[in-house]
Design a protein around this motif. Structure first.
Motif, PDB file in Angstrom:
ATOM      1  N   MET A   1       0.833  -1.208   0.000  1.00 47.28           N
ATOM      2  CA  MET A   1       0.000   0.000   0.000  1.00 47.28           C
ATOM      3  C   MET A   1       0.863   1.252   0.000  1.00 47.28           C
ATOM      4  SD  MET A   1      -3.164   0.570  -0.342  1.00 47.28           S
ATOM      5  CE  MET A   1      -4.461   1.786  -0.115  1.00 47.28           C
ATOM      6  N   SER A   2       1.947   1.182   0.831  1.00 46.71           N
ATOM      7  CA  SER A   2       2.821   2.360   0.871  1.00 46.71           C
ATOM      8  C   SER A   2       3.664   2.461  -0.394  1.00 46.71           C
ATOM      9  CB  SER A   2       3.738   2.301   2.097  1.00 46.71           C
ATOM     10  OG  SER A   2       4.408   1.058   2.135  1.00 46.71           O
ATOM     11  N   ILE A   3       3.941   1.316  -1.000  1.00 49.31           N
ATOM     12  CA  ILE A   3       4.650   1.340  -2.275  1.00 49.31           C
ATOM     13  C   ILE A   3       3.821   2.055  -3.316  1.00 49.31           C
ATOM     14  CG2 ILE A   3       5.516  -0.083  -4.157  1.00 49.31           C
ATOM     15  CD1 ILE A   3       6.288  -2.169  -2.110  1.00 49.31           C
ATOM     16  N   LYS A   4       2.537   1.730  -3.355  1.00 47.20           N
ATOM     17  CA  LYS A   4       1.644   2.383  -4.302  1.00 47.20           C
ATOM     18  C   LYS A   4       1.577   3.880  -4.047  1.00 47.20           C
ATOM     19  CE  LYS A   4      -1.451  -1.278  -5.821  1.00 47.20           C
ATOM     20  NZ  LYS A   4      -2.834  -1.723  -5.899  1.00 47.20           N
ATOM     21  N   GLU A   5       1.630   4.229  -2.758  1.00 48.75           N
ATOM     22  CA  GLU A   5       1.581   5.651  -2.426  1.00 48.75           C
ATOM     23  C   GLU A   5       2.798   6.366  -2.996  1.00 48.75           C
ATOM     24  OE1 GLU A   5       0.307   6.416   1.550  1.00 48.75           O
ATOM     25  OE2 GLU A   5       1.395   8.316   1.632  1.00 48.75           O
ATOM     26  N   ASP A   6       3.951   5.725  -2.894  1.00 48.70           N
ATOM     27  CA  ASP A   6       5.145   6.322  -3.482  1.00 48.70           C
ATOM     28  C   ASP A   6       5.000   6.502  -4.982  1.00 48.70           C
ATOM     29  OD1 ASP A   6       6.228   6.385  -1.019  1.00 48.70           O
ATOM     30  OD2 ASP A   6       7.583   4.687  -1.280  1.00 48.70           O
ATOM     31  N   GLU A   7       4.440   5.490  -5.609  1.00 49.44           N
ATOM     32  CA  GLU A   7       4.220   5.585  -7.057  1.00 49.44           C
ATOM     33  C   GLU A   7       3.378   6.790  -7.404  1.00 49.44           C
ATOM     34  OE1 GLU A   7       2.472   2.095  -8.722  1.00 49.44           O
ATOM     35  OE2 GLU A   7       4.116   0.808  -8.040  1.00 49.44           O
ATOM     36  N   PHE A   8       2.337   6.967  -6.608  1.00 44.38           N
ATOM     37  CA  PHE A   8       1.421   8.074  -6.850  1.00 44.38           C
ATOM     38  C   PHE A   8       2.132   9.411  -6.658  1.00 44.38           C
ATOM     39  CE2 PHE A   8      -1.822  10.906  -4.762  1.00 44.38           C
ATOM     40  CZ  PHE A   8      -2.396  11.316  -5.945  1.00 44.38           C
ATOM     41  N   ILE A   9       2.914   9.490  -5.582  1.00 41.97           N
ATOM     42  CA  ILE A   9       3.640  10.730  -5.313  1.00 41.97           C
ATOM     43  C   ILE A   9       4.591  11.050  -6.463  1.00 41.97           C
ATOM     44  CG2 ILE A   9       5.379  11.774  -3.799  1.00 41.97           C
ATOM     45  CD1 ILE A   9       4.065  10.282  -1.471  1.00 41.97           C
ATOM     46  N   ASN A  10       5.283  10.034  -6.941  1.00 43.76           N
ATOM     47  CA  ASN A  10       6.187  10.255  -8.066  1.00 43.76           C
ATOM     48  C   ASN A  10       5.454  10.681  -9.312  1.00 43.76           C
ATOM     49  OD1 ASN A  10       8.535   9.721  -6.678  1.00 43.76           O
ATOM     50  ND2 ASN A  10       8.421   7.517  -7.060  1.00 43.76           N
ATOM     51  N   ALA A  11       4.304  10.026  -9.551  1.00 46.23           N
ATOM     52  CA  ALA A  11       3.524  10.356 -10.740  1.00 46.23           C
ATOM     53  C   ALA A  11       3.140  11.827 -10.729  1.00 46.23           C
ATOM     54  CB  ALA A  11       2.279   9.480 -10.805  1.00 46.23           C
ATOM     55  N   LEU A  12       2.815  12.329  -9.557  1.00 46.45           N
ATOM     56  CA  LEU A  12       2.455  13.735  -9.451  1.00 46.45           C
ATOM     57  C   LEU A  12       3.677  14.630  -9.670  1.00 46.45           C
ATOM     58  CD1 LEU A  12       0.040  13.785  -6.359  1.00 46.45           C
ATOM     59  CD2 LEU A  12      -0.556  14.240  -8.723  1.00 46.45           C
ATOM     60  N   ARG A  13       4.730  14.364  -8.941  1.00 44.51           N
ATOM     61  CA  ARG A  13       5.914  15.234  -8.987  1.00 44.51           C
ATOM     62  C   ARG A  13       6.526  15.279 -10.373  1.00 44.51           C
ATOM     63  NH1 ARG A  13       8.655  13.594  -3.333  1.00 44.51           N
ATOM     64  NH2 ARG A  13       7.111  14.576  -1.955  1.00 44.51           N
ATOM     65  N   LYS A  14       6.526  14.122 -11.009  1.00 45.09           N
ATOM     66  CA  LYS A  14       7.106  14.029 -12.345  1.00 45.09           C
ATOM     67  C   LYS A  14       6.495  15.065 -13.282  1.00 45.09           C
ATOM     68  CE  LYS A  14       6.463   9.950 -13.691  1.00 45.09           C
ATOM     69  NZ  LYS A  14       6.342   8.566 -14.220  1.00 45.09           N
ATOM     70  N   ARG A  23      -4.666  15.456  -1.517  1.00 39.05           N
ATOM     71  CA  ARG A  23      -4.687  14.541  -2.661  1.00 39.05           C
ATOM     72  C   ARG A  23      -4.444  13.099  -2.243  1.00 39.05           C
ATOM     73  NH1 ARG A  23      -1.409  18.598  -6.777  1.00 39.05           N
ATOM     74  NH2 ARG A  23      -3.239  19.863  -7.328  1.00 39.05           N
ATOM     75  N   LEU A  24      -3.473  12.902  -1.378  1.00 40.17           N
ATOM     76  CA  LEU A  24      -3.174  11.536  -0.930  1.00 40.17           C
ATOM     77  C   LEU A  24      -4.379  10.930  -0.210  1.00 40.17           C
ATOM     78  CD1 LEU A  24       0.471  12.020   0.408  1.00 40.17           C
ATOM     79  CD2 LEU A  24      -0.231  10.890  -1.699  1.00 40.17           C
TER      80      LEU A  24
END
Lengths: 148, 148
Positions: A1-14, A23-24
């Motif tokens: 779940m936290s891995i997915k959260e990181d993915e999401f954060i990266n997707a945004l920042r990118k 948002r989270l």
DNA sequence: TTAGATGCAAAGGGTTTGCAACGTC
DNA sequence: GACGTTGCAAACCCTTTGCATCTAA
């Protein structure tokens, strides 16, 4: 779940967007829900965690998520839009009489739209398949079924 | 064309609805249009023939036609709904960046939804398949394409 | 004749938006 | 510190609706 959260954060920042608490929290609420909540329902789900969040922020987040391909927006007749954050694509069946939304667990033709994409250069990021008709209950109740 | 008109009149009468000049004219305008007009565009198309028709009647007719399975209603992002009266089912591809709607001429899997229907007793009268993504033009212009 | 449909215009309500304050990077 | 984001609330505008009038059957 936290891995997915990181993915999401990266997707945004990118893409130059910020990973805010709002948002989270909204995305988590959406992902954790098996129904297809409306914006207002999400607002109420998130409020305990962020008491002073506003409905406008929910709408703005959902609009962003849609553009990012993170959710499916369902526009049903008169009722407010519903949002499907289930990453597994599935179909919906919508009853034109009572307005209920049913999940359809059927296999998805996996090359749907591929030819169109190749022909036109259109980059498909998602799709939506909705069946319309009348559910069992309404069919048995209706005195004048409007069925072809 | 007149045969189809008779069919339409019968379809209405069979269910207790009246075949009014307004309804006939609106449906003809919709059928004769290859674009996917909005309610207001249809209103303007019909006005020359029925000068004092009202927008409310157009909306009421379109809502009836949808319930009768005579058209497909397309709810796009922020813009007003569009109506597709093309009897031949087809898909749409909607650009999330510029909002344009493209027709997809691809064969339709003809047993789509049959299993679901058999399993649940849901009577399918129509369906809608929409692809989302980014058109060629937007992909080449965008500096920050929001593509997965 | 009469029940359904229309025209008109106002109301509705889900969604968007402007702006100052705030929080992320 | 700069700039993207939020909260708030008003505005928006597409769509619906009530009612008197009309009309298809």
């Amino acid at each position: 779940m936290s891995i997915k959260e990181d993915e999401f954060i990266n997707a945004l920042r990118k893409r130059g967007y910020r990973a805010t608490r709002q948002r989270l929290t909204i995305l988590k609420a959406l992902r954790g829900s098996s129904t297809h909540p409306t914006a207002e329902e999400l607002y109420n789900m998130v409020k305990p965690q962020i008491p002073n969040i506003s409905l406008g922020t929910v709408y703005r987040s959902l609009e962003l998520f849609e553009r990012l391909g993170l959710l499916q927006k369902l526009s049903l007749g008169k009722s407010p839009c519903r949002y499907n954050g289930n990453p597994k694509m599935h179909y919906h069946a919508i009853c034109l009489s009572c307005g209920r939304v049913f999940d359809v667990d059927e296999p998805v033709p996996n090359d749907l739209g591929r030819r169109f994409s190749e022909k036109t250069g259109f980059k498909i990021t998602g799709y939506k398949l909705e069946f319309y008709g009348y559910c069992k209950e309404c069919l048995s109740k209706s005195r004048k079924p409007e069925v072809r």
